[in-house]
Design a protein around this motif. Structure first.
Motif, PDB file in Angstrom:
ATOM      1  N   GLY A 165     116.090 109.028  37.814  1.00  0.00           N
ATOM      2  CA  GLY A 165     115.995 109.088  36.362  1.00  0.00           C
ATOM      3  C   GLY A 165     116.849 108.027  35.704  1.00  0.00           C
ATOM      4  N   SER A 166     117.993 107.707  36.319  1.00  0.00           N
ATOM      5  CA  SER A 166     118.863 106.715  35.697  1.00  0.00           C
ATOM      6  C   SER A 166     118.177 105.357  35.640  1.00  0.00           C
ATOM      7  N   TYR A 167     117.211 105.147  36.498  1.00  0.00           N
ATOM      8  CA  TYR A 167     116.542 103.839  36.474  1.00  0.00           C
ATOM      9  C   TYR A 167     115.603 103.680  35.296  1.00  0.00           C
ATOM     10  N   PHE A 168     115.264 104.791  34.630  1.00  0.00           N
ATOM     11  CA  PHE A 168     114.471 104.637  33.416  1.00  0.00           C
ATOM     12  C   PHE A 168     115.311 103.992  32.324  1.00  0.00           C
ATOM     13  N   LEU A 169     116.611 104.097  32.462  1.00  0.00           N
ATOM     14  CA  LEU A 169     117.496 103.547  31.447  1.00  0.00           C
ATOM     15  C   LEU A 169     118.081 102.218  31.877  1.00  0.00           C
ATOM     16  N   ARG A 170     117.650 101.721  33.011  1.00  0.00           N
ATOM     17  CA  ARG A 170     118.214 100.469  33.487  1.00  0.00           C
ATOM     18  C   ARG A 170     117.152  99.395  33.530  1.00  0.00           C
ATOM     19  N   ARG A 171     117.632  98.193  33.613  1.00  0.00           N
ATOM     20  CA  ARG A 171     116.696  97.088  33.595  1.00  0.00           C
ATOM     21  C   ARG A 171     116.163  96.851  34.989  1.00  0.00           C
TER      22      ARG A 171
END
Ligand code: SF4
Ligand code: SF4
Lengths: 374, 427, 227
Positions: free
Chosen positions: C26-32
């Protein structure tokens, strides 16, 4: 997972040579009863390229790029094993800076290889994402290698008597920056997959290899250590400057199941990546100044003799046995690779496993077809 | 339905027509409309899946066809339609051709009783929940047919796995849904939604601890019925290559494919109706909604949003989870899900019987708080993971790194790696 | 009782670890994303993004090649073929490199005394037939360059310019008609030998690569030449 087999009908399945989880071109003939396997018989030779034969028509230095192709995931180790054998025959002294650079390249390569290995374990278990996270990190290693020696996979970085290129300080700084980034990334990988209960359940207690079996079948490297046999060529049969560096040799402890099961083999590689990071930091800190290659004649002629050079590769002992007959070419080269031994135990392990377990076994034994077939 | 048919017939000035003909005509039109909607939803979900896969894997995903690659699913559809439909020589041709249809029919027919809005439902059956559970079981017939007819051992294994799996997981999912039925006292989906409210604490999800757990049981079993990771054993790419649809190509393959994605939406839509208050709008009673077309539209939008979020979670799960083994799959069903869903059903029965209204309010509030707390912990973990690798938050949806080149170091740098050491390389 | 606890502990472990896994993805939805959108959405053409030592396809600058054939001997797979005629002036009548077989190992460029055989950073050389990757660097017989080891010789051409021209025009359709053989000019060593072919670079600007000779002339700032 021994499962009682009540009746005798058999389904023969042909797994490979083109199957998503036989890494490289490798074929298994499965005799199954439904999902439960009677046995899995490996069939090798699809990737045979005759590398040992090629060596016989190459000058000693000219064979180095071919050793890259023995195993495309750990080219440096093959370079180094061959170089060790020839250097032993010719009595070449490798300058200390070159030795350190060899360690740096080798440990970076070990990380890259383990990344693929544990990544494909998770992919074969069905989780695709962790594999890509590791590939992303490996990409950075590939970039480092590209800046170091010009190629991303088939490095051809080592030369007889040293290494081909020197490094710049900036490159070393970049390497350290990568390590700073990579160690937390291992934690991230662990929370994503290694701790995952489904993943643990899929690997723990699956196909344990006893220490006696491991030695008996000639397993090497991480597969051997996962069975509890504390044997690492870097420490027990030292070469290069490994004696000057500090590192631990992780050994399988059965942290989630029993000693030598699939999870141990997987976890051992994760630990080894951390040890490699440690080695890299030390090697960068201690890197001496000086030459990177000894003077070696381009047309090297060696007296008749034989030598064995072996290194602790990412898949265990990778050895080159070189026989010379006084000409400028080897008379015979024999390559000993860890994957082949690992493959040979699969038939023994496969009794009573499920098809899905076989996939896990192949992946955790880290069997790679090119290294096996040469 | 019959009433509607009569009204339409009157409106068209065709009272004289036999009633059955009108009904048949209306049914046909409604079916076509539903099928189109479902196809579109499934198509969009295939795009969404690829975007979600891309973003979770720190890739971009499809981005060339249309804005954010949104039209990718249309392009894929055209490709699949124009592809050759290969039938293996040794296959059972009739069965092989027929196999996709039960899958499609089973799932599309289920959409007939999905309450997209207060009035937007093709058929509000009084046995809605039962109908949904029953009709989706048709899928297993198609999958078995495909596995058998392909005359491929991998496909056969996939088909058999699928049959065992769908039949087993039917039980806990029905039992978990029964918890809600018990509370609502009706099997009709509209009725169940009507018993809930718009605010989260009025949903059945937070009604009491038993429904809270029942939701997760329902969701797990529904995902398993839909053959999605971590339960995608019938397709298990790394074991069975592609399982039951390994020999399929072209439009027949697309049939299975769209069926799978429509099923993802279906299961989230059912979960929305059962546990998330369906089309209920916070602060708007069903009567007010019935009176105003605007509220109706908002309700439909809200339902789509909730179901879409559910579908998103299913996709997201797929790109996080490893896959279970066959025996573990069955073990999970019979050792965990089944007893637990029975326990939840009994718990709910006892709850309805024993707990007075004022206590129910307290329990409802407490469950909601616990749910929010869990969500809060989860969000904290998300940010912990971002910080831990030294990355920063960026909501740029469209682009990946453009990649810069550091001339001094001769190294290509990108990602967190670059930003973290930007000062380092500039010096 | 133990089994009972273990039963619920297993459920708890599963929920917690799955949740943590979801938090990671999920954190990758907020990362580039880290994708480098090769080939069309990179900041610069990809070739300019490759490091100095990158071993791409080979090219030889015949203006600086004394025809010593060291590279031919060094190549382990024999994909270089050089023919030098006897007599005065000695002519290089053939200099072929089979890029389709070359494994970019770099063993040939190491012994080259004048550094005229070099790895470019070019790597995009897709052809419809493998034999089109057999590059004939000699279009007209060329006199050997009178450059000795260590001498500067004629200035090096921009890296990759020769190869790119040959690769984008494998059939030789766009090349200018051969000029008469410059027999007289060969005796004058001072000016760069006037060879017919490699001059008109701009006349046939390659359509494939995005910016011709965008790569800066390689300043050997890297301390790592072949050692
Ligand atoms: S790079 Fe290697 S293979 Fe290619 S021509 Fe040079 S020596 Fe031969
Ligand atoms: S080694 Fe260099 S100078 Fe000698 S022939 Fe080859 S390219 Fe020419």
């Amino acid at each position: 997972m021994a499962v009682a087999i009540p009746h005798r009908e058999e389904l023969m399945l042909n797994m490979g040579p083109h199957h998503p989880s036989t890494h490289g071109v490798l074929r298994f003939i499965l005799h199954t009863d439904g999902e439960v396997m009677r046995k899995a018989v490996p069939d090798v030779g699809y990737l045979h390229r005759g590398i040992e034969k090629i060596a016989e028509r190459q000058p000693f230095a000219g064979f180095v790029p071919f050793t890259d192709r023995v195993n495309y995931l750990e080219a440096i180790f093959a370079n180094q094993a061959y170089a060790l054998a020839v250097e032993r025959l010719a009595g070449i002294q490798v300058p200390p800076r070159a030795e350190y650079l060899r360690v740096i390249a080798a440990e970076l390569n070990r990380i890259a290889s383990h990344q693929i290995s544990i990544g494909s374990v998770s992919m074969d278990i069905g989780a695709y994402t962790p594999f890509l996270y590791l590939l992303r990190e490996r990409e950075k290693i590939n970039d480092l290698f590209e800046a170091l020696c010009g190629q991303r996979l088939t490095f051809n970085y080592l030369r007889l008597g040293g290494v081909a290129f020197d490094v710049k300080d900036e490159w070393l700084r970049r390497l350290e920056a990568f390590l700073d980034h990579f160690e937390p990334a291992i934690d991230e990988f662990n929370s994503l997959i290694s701790a995952n209960e489904i993943f643990v359940k899929r690997l723990a207690h699956v196909a344990p290899i006893s220490a006696a079996d491991a030695v008996g079948y000639g397993l090497v490297g991480p597969n051997l250590r996962a069975s509890g046999v504390d044997w690492d060529l870097r420490r027990d049969q030292p070469y290069g400057i490994y004696p000057e560096l500090e590192f631990d040799v992780p050994v399988g402890r059965g942290i989630r199941g029993e000693v030598g099961d699939c999870y141990d083999r997987f976890w051992l590689r994760v630990e080894e990546m951390r040890q490699s990071c440690r080695l890299l930091r030390q090697a960068v800190a201690k890197l001496p100044a000086g030459d990177v290659c000894a003077k070696v004649l381009r047309k090297l002629k060696l007296p008749a003799g034989e030598a064995y050079g072996c290194v602790e590769g990412a898949r265990g002992e990778l050895g080159f046995y070189v026989v010379t007959d006084g000409t400028d070419k080897p008379y015979r080269v024999k390559i000993r690779s860890g994957s082949f031994a690992a493959l040979s135990i699969i038939e023994h392990l496969s009794r009573g496993l499920m098809i899905a377990d076989l996939v896990a076994v192949i992946a955790t034994l880290d069997v790679l077809a090119p290294e096996m077939d040469r | 339905m019959q009433l509607l048919a009569e009204r339409i017939a009157t409106w068209l000035g065709m009272e004289g027509l036999p009633r059955q003909a009108v009904v048949a005509g209306v049914v046909l039109v409604v079916a076509l409309v539903v099928a189109t909607v479902v196809l579109t939803i499934a198509g969009i979900l295939t795009w969404a899946e690829r975007r979600v896969a891309g973003r979770t894997q720190s890739r971009v995903g499809p981005n060339r066809v249309g804005p954010l690659g949104f039209l990718q699913w249309v392009a894929d559809g055209i490709k699949l339609i124009t592809k050759e439909d290969v039938i293996p020589a040794a296959a059972d041709r009739t069965l092989f051709r027929l196999a996709p249809y039960p899958v499609i029919v089973g799932i599309f027919a289920a959409f007939a009783s999905v309450p997209f809005g207060q009035k937007l439902i093709a058929a509000d059956l009084n046995v809605g929940v039962l109908y949904l559970m029953a009709i989706t079981s048709l899928v297993v017939v198609g999958v078995l047919m495909a596995g058998w007819a392909s005359n491929n051992k991998w496909a056969l294994l996939g088909g058999v796995r699928s049959a065992a799996q769908i039949v087993s997981y039917e039980v806990p999912s029905v039992l978990a849904a029964l918890s809600v039925v018990l509370l609502a006292g009706t099997l009709s989906l509209q009725g169940i939604i009507g018993k809930q409210g718009g605010w989260p604490w009025e949903w059945y999800l937070f009604y009491n601890p038993f429904t809270f757990v029942a939701f997760f049981l329902f969701f797990t079993s529904a995902v398993a019925e839909g053959n999605r990771t971590p339960f995608d054993l019938p397709e298990a790419e790394s074991e069975l290559v592609a399982g039951y649809n390994v020999e399929y190509s072209g439009m027949r393959f697309a049939g299975f494919f769209l069926g799978e994605f429509a099923n993802v939406y279906l299961l989230s839509a059912i979960a929305t109706a059962l546990f998330f208050g369906g089309w209920q709008i916070p602060g708007v009673t069903p009567d007010m909604q019935a009176a105003s077309p605007v509220w109706q539209a908002v309700g439909v939008g809200l339902f789509a949003l909730k179901a879409g979020t559910g579908a998103f979670v299913v996709l997201w799960l797929r790109w996080t989870m490893p896959r279970l083994r066959v025996d573990q799959l069955m073990g999970l069903c019979y050792r965990y899900l089944l007893p637990l869903s029975f326990a939840m059903l009994l718990g709910n029965a006892a709850y309805v019987w024993l707990v007075p209204q004022w206590a129910a309010w307290v329990v409802q509030g407490a469950t909601t708080t616990v749910g929010l707390a869990v969500a809060g912990v989860f969000v904290r973990r998300v940010f912990y993971h971002i910080r831990h690798v030294g990355d920063d938050v960026s909501l740029d949806l469209a682009r990946g790194e453009s990649g810069t080149f550091d001339p001094q170091l001769q190294v290509r740098v990108y990602g967190a790696f670059r930003r973290r050491h930007a000062g380092d390389s500039a010096s | 009782m133990r089994a009972f606890i273990e039963y619920f502990a297993a459920i708890g472990r599963t929920v917690v670890t799955l949740g943590d896994g979801l938090a990671v993805t999920g954190s990758y939805f907020l990362r580039r994303p880290v994708t480098l959108q090769y080939p069309d959405r990179t900041e610069k053409p990809m070739v300019a993004l490759l490091p100095e030592r990158s071993r791409g396809m080979l090219e030889v600058d015949l203006d600086r090649c004394p025809g010593c054939t060291a590279c031919e001997t060094a190549c382990p797979i024999g994909c270089i073929r050089i023919e030098v005629s006897k007599g005065k002036p000695r002519l290089i009548t053939r200099f072929d490199i089979d890029l389709g077989r070359c494994m970019n190992c770099g063993l040939c460029s190491e012994p080259c005394p004048t550094e005229c055989l070099k790895h470019t950073k070019e790597f995009e050389g897709g052809m419809y037939k493998p034999d089109l990757l057999l590059i004939h660097f000699v279009e007209q017989p060329v006199p050997v360059a009178p450059v000795k080891k260590g001498e500067p010789g004629p200035p090096p051409k921009p890296l990759g310019s020769i190869l790119r021209r040959l690769l984008t025009d494998p059939y030789g359709r766009k090349r200018p008609a051969p000029a008469p053989a410059p027999a007289a000019a060969a005796s004058a060593p001072a000016p760069p030998v006037a060879v017919a072919a490699p001059q008109p670079v701009s006349a046939s600007t390659p359509p494939v690569s995005a910016t011709p000779s965008a790569a800066p002339p390689s300043t050997p700032a890297t301390s790592g030449g072949p050692s």
